[in-house]
Design a protein around this motif. Structure first.
Motif, PDB file in Angstrom:
ATOM      1  N   LEU A 190     -14.325 -32.346  32.862  1.00 18.95           N
ATOM      2  CA  LEU A 190     -14.314 -33.789  32.652  1.00 18.95           C
ATOM      3  C   LEU A 190     -15.642 -34.382  33.095  1.00 18.95           C
ATOM      4  CD1 LEU A 190     -10.737 -34.023  34.015  1.00 18.95           C
ATOM      5  CD2 LEU A 190     -11.345 -34.888  31.752  1.00 18.95           C
ATOM      6  N   ALA A 191     -16.235 -35.182  32.201  1.00 19.33           N
ATOM      7  CA  ALA A 191     -17.558 -35.742  32.471  1.00 19.33           C
ATOM      8  C   ALA A 191     -17.580 -37.215  32.074  1.00 19.33           C
ATOM      9  CB  ALA A 191     -18.625 -34.967  31.698  1.00 19.33           C
ATOM     10  N   LEU A 192     -18.642 -37.901  32.497  1.00 22.94           N
ATOM     11  CA  LEU A 192     -18.861 -39.302  32.154  1.00 22.94           C
ATOM     12  C   LEU A 192     -19.788 -39.365  30.948  1.00 22.94           C
ATOM     13  CD1 LEU A 192     -19.442 -40.720  35.753  1.00 22.94           C
ATOM     14  CD2 LEU A 192     -17.291 -40.575  34.474  1.00 22.94           C
ATOM     15  N   ALA A 193     -19.367 -40.086  29.906  1.00 23.60           N
ATOM     16  CA  ALA A 193     -20.209 -40.211  28.710  1.00 23.60           C
ATOM     17  C   ALA A 193     -21.515 -40.902  29.047  1.00 23.60           C
ATOM     18  CB  ALA A 193     -19.450 -40.962  27.621  1.00 23.60           C
ATOM     19  N   ASN A 194     -21.446 -41.908  29.896  1.00 21.02           N
ATOM     20  CA  ASN A 194     -22.642 -42.594  30.395  1.00 21.02           C
ATOM     21  C   ASN A 194     -22.563 -42.598  31.921  1.00 21.02           C
ATOM     22  OD1 ASN A 194     -24.708 -44.307  31.159  1.00 21.02           O
ATOM     23  ND2 ASN A 194     -24.304 -45.808  29.544  1.00 21.02           N
ATOM     24  N   PRO A 195     -23.381 -41.804  32.614  1.00 16.35           N
ATOM     25  CA  PRO A 195     -23.253 -41.690  34.074  1.00 16.35           C
ATOM     26  C   PRO A 195     -23.378 -43.019  34.809  1.00 16.35           C
ATOM     27  CG  PRO A 195     -24.690 -39.976  33.209  1.00 16.35           C
ATOM     28  CD  PRO A 195     -24.425 -40.924  32.086  1.00 16.35           C
ATOM     29  N   GLY A 196     -24.174 -43.962  34.277  1.00 15.37           N
ATOM     30  CA  GLY A 196     -24.362 -45.232  34.959  1.00 15.37           C
ATOM     31  C   GLY A 196     -23.297 -46.270  34.670  1.00 15.37           C
ATOM     32  N   ALA A 197     -22.345 -45.967  33.794  1.00 13.31           N
ATOM     33  CA  ALA A 197     -21.250 -46.894  33.486  1.00 13.31           C
ATOM     34  C   ALA A 197     -20.056 -46.602  34.392  1.00 13.31           C
ATOM     35  CB  ALA A 197     -20.859 -46.761  32.016  1.00 13.31           C
ATOM     36  N   ARG A 198     -19.089 -47.450  34.325  1.00 13.93           N
ATOM     37  CA  ARG A 198     -17.962 -47.310  35.247  1.00 13.93           C
ATOM     38  C   ARG A 198     -17.098 -46.105  34.881  1.00 13.93           C
ATOM     39  NH1 ARG A 198     -12.542 -50.070  34.604  1.00 13.93           N
ATOM     40  NH2 ARG A 198     -12.174 -50.137  32.356  1.00 13.93           N
ATOM     41  N   TRP A 199     -16.502 -45.508  35.904  1.00 14.32           N
ATOM     42  CA  TRP A 199     -15.520 -44.429  35.762  1.00 14.32           C
ATOM     43  C   TRP A 199     -14.157 -45.063  35.980  1.00 14.32           C
ATOM     44  CZ3 TRP A 199     -15.443 -39.656  39.595  1.00 14.32           C
ATOM     45  CH2 TRP A 199     -14.292 -38.877  39.335  1.00 14.32           C
ATOM     46  N   SER A 200     -13.269 -44.944  34.995  1.00 15.19           N
ATOM     47  CA  SER A 200     -11.941 -45.557  35.106  1.00 15.19           C
ATOM     48  C   SER A 200     -10.862 -44.499  34.991  1.00 15.19           C
ATOM     49  CB  SER A 200     -11.743 -46.625  34.031  1.00 15.19           C
ATOM     50  OG  SER A 200     -11.844 -46.064  32.729  1.00 15.19           O
ATOM     51  N   ASP A 201      -9.705 -44.784  35.599  1.00 15.79           N
ATOM     52  CA  ASP A 201      -8.609 -43.820  35.606  1.00 15.79           C
ATOM     53  C   ASP A 201      -7.731 -43.982  34.373  1.00 15.79           C
ATOM     54  OD1 ASP A 201      -7.015 -46.049  36.030  1.00 15.79           O
ATOM     55  OD2 ASP A 201      -6.560 -45.583  38.124  1.00 15.79           O
ATOM     56  N   VAL A 202      -6.568 -43.328  34.395  1.00 19.27           N
ATOM     57  CA  VAL A 202      -5.692 -43.283  33.233  1.00 19.27           C
ATOM     58  C   VAL A 202      -5.239 -44.670  32.798  1.00 19.27           C
ATOM     59  CG1 VAL A 202      -3.617 -42.977  34.634  1.00 19.27           C
ATOM     60  CG2 VAL A 202      -3.671 -42.083  32.301  1.00 19.27           C
ATOM     61  N   GLY A 203      -5.105 -45.601  33.767  1.00 16.89           N
ATOM     62  CA  GLY A 203      -4.636 -46.938  33.435  1.00 16.89           C
ATOM     63  C   GLY A 203      -5.727 -47.963  33.271  1.00 16.89           C
ATOM     64  N   GLY A 204      -7.002 -47.550  33.367  1.00 18.17           N
ATOM     65  CA  GLY A 204      -8.111 -48.477  33.198  1.00 18.17           C
ATOM     66  C   GLY A 204      -8.640 -49.062  34.484  1.00 18.17           C
ATOM     67  N   ASN A 205      -8.106 -48.640  35.654  1.00 17.89           N
ATOM     68  CA  ASN A 205      -8.607 -49.123  36.939  1.00 17.89           C
ATOM     69  C   ASN A 205      -9.934 -48.436  37.263  1.00 17.89           C
ATOM     70  OD1 ASN A 205      -6.114 -50.649  37.620  1.00 17.89           O
ATOM     71  ND2 ASN A 205      -5.231 -48.595  37.679  1.00 17.89           N
ATOM     72  N   THR A 206     -10.884 -49.196  37.773  1.00 17.97           N
ATOM     73  CA  THR A 206     -12.200 -48.636  38.088  1.00 17.97           C
ATOM     74  C   THR A 206     -12.104 -47.744  39.326  1.00 17.97           C
ATOM     75  OG1 THR A 206     -13.302 -50.577  37.174  1.00 17.97           O
ATOM     76  CG2 THR A 206     -14.594 -49.190  38.651  1.00 17.97           C
ATOM     77  N   ILE A 207     -12.598 -46.505  39.198  1.00 15.59           N
ATOM     78  CA  ILE A 207     -12.673 -45.575  40.321  1.00 15.59           C
ATOM     79  C   ILE A 207     -14.034 -45.676  41.006  1.00 15.59           C
ATOM     80  CG2 ILE A 207     -12.769 -43.122  40.918  1.00 15.59           C
ATOM     81  CD1 ILE A 207     -10.545 -42.597  39.002  1.00 15.59           C
ATOM     82  N   ALA A 208     -15.090 -45.810  40.213  1.00 14.67           N
ATOM     83  CA  ALA A 208     -16.435 -45.951  40.772  1.00 14.67           C
ATOM     84  C   ALA A 208     -17.351 -46.574  39.727  1.00 14.67           C
ATOM     85  CB  ALA A 208     -16.986 -44.596  41.216  1.00 14.67           C
ATOM     86  N   PHE A 209     -18.351 -47.308  40.214  1.00 14.54           N
ATOM     87  CA  PHE A 209     -19.341 -47.912  39.322  1.00 14.54           C
ATOM     88  C   PHE A 209     -20.654 -48.037  40.090  1.00 14.54           C
ATOM     89  CE2 PHE A 209     -20.713 -51.986  36.916  1.00 14.54           C
ATOM     90  CZ  PHE A 209     -21.592 -51.245  36.145  1.00 14.54           C
ATOM     91  N   VAL A 210     -21.546 -47.102  39.832  1.00 12.95           N
ATOM     92  CA  VAL A 210     -22.871 -47.082  40.462  1.00 12.95           C
ATOM     93  C   VAL A 210     -23.892 -46.952  39.341  1.00 12.95           C
ATOM     94  CG1 VAL A 210     -24.400 -45.925  42.084  1.00 12.95           C
ATOM     95  CG2 VAL A 210     -21.928 -46.015  42.536  1.00 12.95           C
TER      96      VAL A 210
END
Length: 542
Positions: free
Chosen positions: A450-470
Motif C-alpha cells: 500500500l502506497a500514497l499516490a501523492n506523498p505530499g497529499a493527505r493519507w485517509s483511512d477506509v472512511g475518509g478520516n485523515t491519518i496524516a498530512f505532511v
C-alpha cells in the motif's frame, strides 16, 4: 254475498293444497334423483358428483371452504335443482390460476396442471400474495493493537482495545401482482454503549422501507433502500458495518434482456437553515448505469453525480462532482477478470452565505482498478488473483485533486486493517482463495503493498478520516499488509467468520511522524470473530 265469500275460500284452500302437493312432489323427486347418482358415482370412480352449474370463482380465497361437501358450494339463493341428467364425462383438470377449483379438488388423481413457480425459502403464499419474512441477527468481536488514529498533521497511534458490535433485523417483503412493499427494521449497537435499562436511542430504526411498481420491463421503487453499483468500489450498502447504509430516493430499473438500464436519485441531506440568512438546498446523489450482459461477460458504463450544499460546519461550501466510469468483468474458461476506470470533474466553492469571495476550486481526479484471476481447479478449489488499484491524490500544483470515493464498501478491497480507501492510494494485491468442492467453508489469504499516490497529499483511512498530512513528505510506501479470513457454515442458516490482519509500517510512516516523538514502526494487528443467524427467508447470512 256470503255464498260468494265461501266459494272463494274453498277455491283458495284447494289451490293451496295443490301447491303443497306439487312442492312436496318436486322435493321428493329431486332428492331421489340427487342421492342415487351420488352413490353410483362413489362406487364407480373417486371423481366428485355433478352439481349445478358453478358460479364464477371468487377473488377472495377465504370464500372457499375446503372441508365442505359439494352441496355447500352452491349459491345460497340457488333454486331447487331439477331431476339430474345422466352423469357427465369427467371434468378437465383444474386451472392453476383458479384457486377455488384447486382447493375443492380432494381426489387422489395426479394433478396434470403445472405447479406454481417455486418461491424463496420461507415465502408464504396466500393466493397471489407472497410474504417473505426477513429475520437475521449477528454479533462480531473485534480486537486492535496500537492502530493509526485520525490526525490532521503527523501520524499517531492509539491504544489497543476491543469491542463487540451487533445487529438484529426484522422485516417483511410483500408482493402482489405488480406491487411490492418492503419494510426492514434494524437495531445496530456496540455492546455497553447503552447501559441496561436505558432506551436504545438512535441505533434502532428502519433500514429499508419502500414500495415498488413493476412488470416484465422493469420497475419503479420509491423509499429508503439499499443500492449496489458494480463491485461496490464507489456505491455500496456497506454491510460490514452494523448500521450498514441505505438511501432515501427513487429508482427506475429497466429489464430488456441483456440490457439493464438503471436510474437512481437520492436526497441525502434535507433542506435547512445552516447560518443566518443562508438556507441549504441539501445534498443529492444521482446514478445512471447501463449494464449489458453477453454470456459470461458484463459491461457496465455508468455516471455518478453528487451535489453537497452548505452545512452548519461549512456554511460557505458547495461541491459538485461528475463521475464517468466503466466496469468490465467476467470469465473466460479459468480466467477471471474485473476491470474498472473512472475520471471525475467538477468544482468546489467556499464563498456561499457571506463567506469571503474565492474562486471555485476545480476538481479533476482519476481511478483505475484491475484484477486478474486464474481458477486452477485443484481439489482445494484454488484461485489465484493478482490485482491493483489507483485513486488519485491532490497534487501540489492543484491540477489533479483527490478522488471522491462517494459511498463505497472499502473494507472488501484495500486491506482488512482499514487504513486505506480509494483516495490518494496505490494498492497492489495478491489473493489465494480456497473453496473446496462440497466443503462448508471458504478461506483466503491476501498480501498487499500500500502506497500514497501523492506523498505530499493527505493519507485517509477506509472512511475518509485523515491519518496524516505532511506536505513535505516524499515517501510513498505506507505499509505492507497480510490478511487471512475463513467463512464457515456449520449448519444451514448459521455462519461463522473469522479474520486476521497484520499491517507492517513502511517508510512513509516514519517520514510522517512527529520528529520530536516518532511513532513506533512495530506492526499493528487486527482480528475478529463473527457469528450470524438468518431464519429461512430472503435474508442472507450473516
Amino acid at each position: 254475498m256470503g255464498h260468494e265469500y265461501q266459494r272463494e275460500r274453498a277455491l283458495a284452500r284447494e289451490s293451496d293444497m295443490t301447491t303443497r302437493v306439487s312442492f312436496a312432489s318436486i322435493v321428493a323427486i329431486a332428492w331421489l334423483g340427487w342421492a342415487m347418482p351420488i352413490d353410483a358415482q362413489t362406487i364407480d370412480t373417486p371423481e366428485p358428483p355433478p352439481t349445478a352449474p358453478p358460479t364464477a370463482p371468487s377473488d377472495d380465497a377465504s370464500d372457499v371452504d375446503v372441508d365442505t361437501d359439494a352441496e355447500d358450494l352452491e349459491p345460497l339463493e340457488a333454486p331447487l335443482p331439477p331431476p339430474p341428467p345422466p352423469p357427465p364425462p369427467p371434468p378437465p383438470p383444474p386451472l392453476v390460476d383458479t384457486p377455488s377449483e384447486a382447493d375443492v379438488d380432494d381426489t387422489d388423481e395426479e394433478e396434470t396442471a403445472e405447479p406454481p413457480p417455486p418461491s424463496d425459502p420461507g415465502t408464504i403464499r396466500i393466493g397471489e400474495l407472497e410474504l417473505t419474512p426477513h429475520v437475521a441477527a449477528r454479533a462480531r468481536l473485534e480486537v486492535r493493537s496500537r492502530p493509526f488514529v485520525p490526525s490532521n498533521d503527523y501520524i499517531r497511534r492509539g491504544n489497543s482495545g476491543s469491542f463487540v458490535e451487533s445487529r438484529a433485523r426484522l422485516g417483511l417483503d410483500a408482493s402482489w401482482r405488480q406491487l411490492r412493499v418492503k419494510v426492514l427494521a434494524q437495531d445496530a449497537r456496540v455492546f455497553g454503549a447503552v447501559g441496561p435499562g436505558v432506551p436504545s436511542g438512535g441505533t434502532t430504526g428502519v433500514h429499508e422501507g419502500f414500495f415498488e411498481i413493476g412488470g416484465d420491463l422493469g420497475y419503479v421503487r420509491v423509499g429508503r433502500q439499499e443500492y449496489t453499483l458494480g463491485a461496490e468500489r464507489f456505491i455500496g450498502p456497506l454491510p460490514w458495518l452494523a448500521v450498514a447504509r441505505s438511501f432515501d430516493g427513487m429508482r427506475l430499473h429497466g429489464n430488456f434482456g441483456k440490457f439493464q438500464p438503471d436510474l437512481f436519485v437520492s436526497w441525502n441531506r434535507a433542506q435547512r437553515e445552516v447560518a443566518p440568512g443562508e438556507r441549504s438546498e441539501g445534498d443529492f446523489l444521482g446514478i445512471a448505469a447501463f449494464t449489458t450482459t453477453l454470456g459470461t461477460h458484463v459491461l457496465e458504463p455508468y455516471i455518478l453525480f453528487r451535489h453537497d450544499g452548505p452545512t452548519e460546519l461549512a456554511p460557505g461550501r458547495q461541491r459538485d462532482i461528475l463521475h464517468f466510469g466503466t466496469r468490465a468483468n467476467g470469465r473466460h474458461g479459468a480466467l477471471v477478470y474485473d476491470l474498472e476506470g473512472a475520471v471525475q470533474t467538477g468544482r468546489t466553492r467556499t464563498d456561499r452565505g457571506g463567506a469571503p469571495p474565492a474562486d471555485p476550486a476545480r476538481h479533476l481526479a482519476f481511478a483505475a482498478i484491475a484484477d486478474l484471476g486464474w481458477a486452477i481447479g485443484t481439489p482445494a478449489g484454488l484461485t489465484l488473483t493478482l490485482g491493483g488499484a489507483y485513486g488519485s491524490g491532490a497534487s501540489a500544483n492543484g491540477r489533479v485533486t483527490e478522488l471522491d470515493n462517494f459511498f463505497p464498501t472499502n473494507h472488501l478491497f484495500y486491506g482488512y486493517a482499514d487504513f486505506h480507501g480509494l483516495r490518494n492510494t496505490i494498492d497492489g494485491r495478491l489473493r489465494m482463495l480456497f473453496a473446496p468442492e462440497g466443503a462448508t467453508f471458504r478461506a483466503w489469504v491476501d498480501a498487499h503493498v500500500l502506497a500514497l499516490a501523492n506523498p505530499g497529499a493527505r493519507w485517509s483511512d477506509v472512511g475518509g478520516n485523515t491519518i496524516a498530512f505532511v506536505p513535505t513528505n516524499d515517501e510513498r510506501i505506507a505499509g505492507y499488509e497480510v490478511d487471512v479470513e475463513v467463512r464457515w457454515t456449520p449448519i444451514p442458516r448459521v455462519s461463522v467468520w473469522a479474520g486476521y490482519a497484520a499491517y507492517f509500517p513502511g517508510p512513509a510512516v516514519r517520514a510522517l511522524s512527529d520528529p520530536t516523538a516518532p511513532v513506533s514502526n512495530r506492526p499493528t494487528h487486527w482480528a475478529y470473530v463473527m457469528t450470524g443467524v438468518a431464519l429461512p427467508s430472503g435474508a442472507a447470512v450473516p
